[in-house]
Design an enzyme around this catalytic site. Structure first.
Site: not given
Ligand code: SF4
Length: 314
Positions: A132, A17, A130
């Site tokens: 993030e 991405c 995680h």
């Protein structure tokens, strides 16, 4: 001798991405600008192939700044984002740092801050531990944000005080599972504020939609990606939930499961946002040795998003 036909449906979009492209470019440009080595806090993106190739040109990966022996060298923060304490610590140590946090993760960080400033208590929908999620929770004081991992957490959640509630989400979640969690929250707390624009990013959404489109036509589905890549693991789940029970992650230690594929007429292939296309090509090359392949790419949307790299690296 090859004598068996195998049809491959290749999901598109798949793989890298814009945020991953940008993060890798930031490491390369930092090495060009500052020379080797440069340190990278956490895997720049969750893919062993990417990490190994950057190690070869002079990146050294660490989990925390305290592991960095030579603090005169620059450090890069990974695409997943970092808690506010990390750039602060780097500044205190007089270190040069470059932030490779994906702009779409930074958007969630700013959103969390604004909602908090406007008096909301934040619910972050995401997966515990995680990076993030650690980064997003670390934008706010710890008593102002709670993690909701699943529908059960949402059902059990009770307001801690009289403040308004708002929710935000991790960028790489399952679109469908997240909708279920949000519906529970909205039923319980009809006044809950939602993000102005969806937090699950375009790349996650597109890769999941592409898998959904072909999963039910496949006898098996393979997602190339790492075990710690949230969006890759979600793609396996999406394939399973949308018509292909036999869906597997192909990670750095996986062998191509020829035995299982021998019983298939059609297989699907996709790859997570941090998995380079070369890994898909290598997987298909292995299949070519055993089968007569017919490959059909099924594209649901064209992606043309790119993100600028920080000006100081130009
Ligand atoms: S998956 Fe989405 S949020 Fe994560 S790096 Fe890619 S574009 Fe950014």
């Amino acid at each position: 001798m090859k004598n068996k036909n195998l049809k491959i449906l290749l999901a598109s979009p798949r793989g890298f991405c814009a945020g991953v492209d940008r993060a890798i470019e930031i490491v390369k440009k930092s090495i060009d600008k500052y020379g080797a080595p440069v340190y990278v806090r956490h895997e720049i993106v969750h893919n062993k192939h990417v990490v190994d190739s950057l190690k070869k040109i002079g990146a050294i990966f660490v989990e925390e700044l305290e592991e960095i022996k030579d603090k005169t060298r620059p450090v890069i923060f990974s695409a997943h984002g970092v808690p506010k304490s990390v750039p602060k610590e780097a500044s205190n140590l007089n270190m040069t740092y470059v932030d490779a946090t994906c702009p779409l993760v930074s958007k969630v960080h700013r959103e969390a801050e604004n909602l908090y400033k406007n008096g909301s208590h934040i619910l972050l929908i995401g997966h515990k531990n995680h990076p993030e999620v650690v980064g997003t929770m670390g934008q706010l004081p710890s008593d102002c944000i709670d993690l909701i991992e699943n529908v059960n957490d949402a059902e059990k959640y009770s307001k801690k005080n009289g403040s308004k509630l708002a929710y935000i989400t991790q960028t790489t979640l399952s679109v469908d599972d997240t909708r279920d969690i949000i519906n529970v929250l909205k039923n319980k707390f009809p006044e809950i504020k939602e993000p102005k624009k969806e937090d699950i990013c375009y790349a996650t959404t597109n890769r999941q939609s592409a898998v959904k489109k072909i999963a039910k036509k496949c006898d098996m589905f393979f997602v190339i990606g790492s075990r710690n890549s949230s969006n890759s693991v979600r793609l396996v789940e999406v394939a399973k939930k949308n018509g292909c029970d036999k869906s597997e992650l192909i990670h750095s230690e996986s062998k191509v499961p020829i035995d299982k594929i021998t019983n298939c007429k059609t297989i699907g292939i996709s790859s997570g946002a941090s998995a380079p296309e070369i890994l898909v090509e290598e997987f298909i090359q292995e299949l070519k040795k055993q089968f007569i392949l017919e490959i059909e790419e099924v594209e649901i949307i064209k992606e043309d998003i790119t993100f600028k790299i920080p000006g100081k690296l130009n």
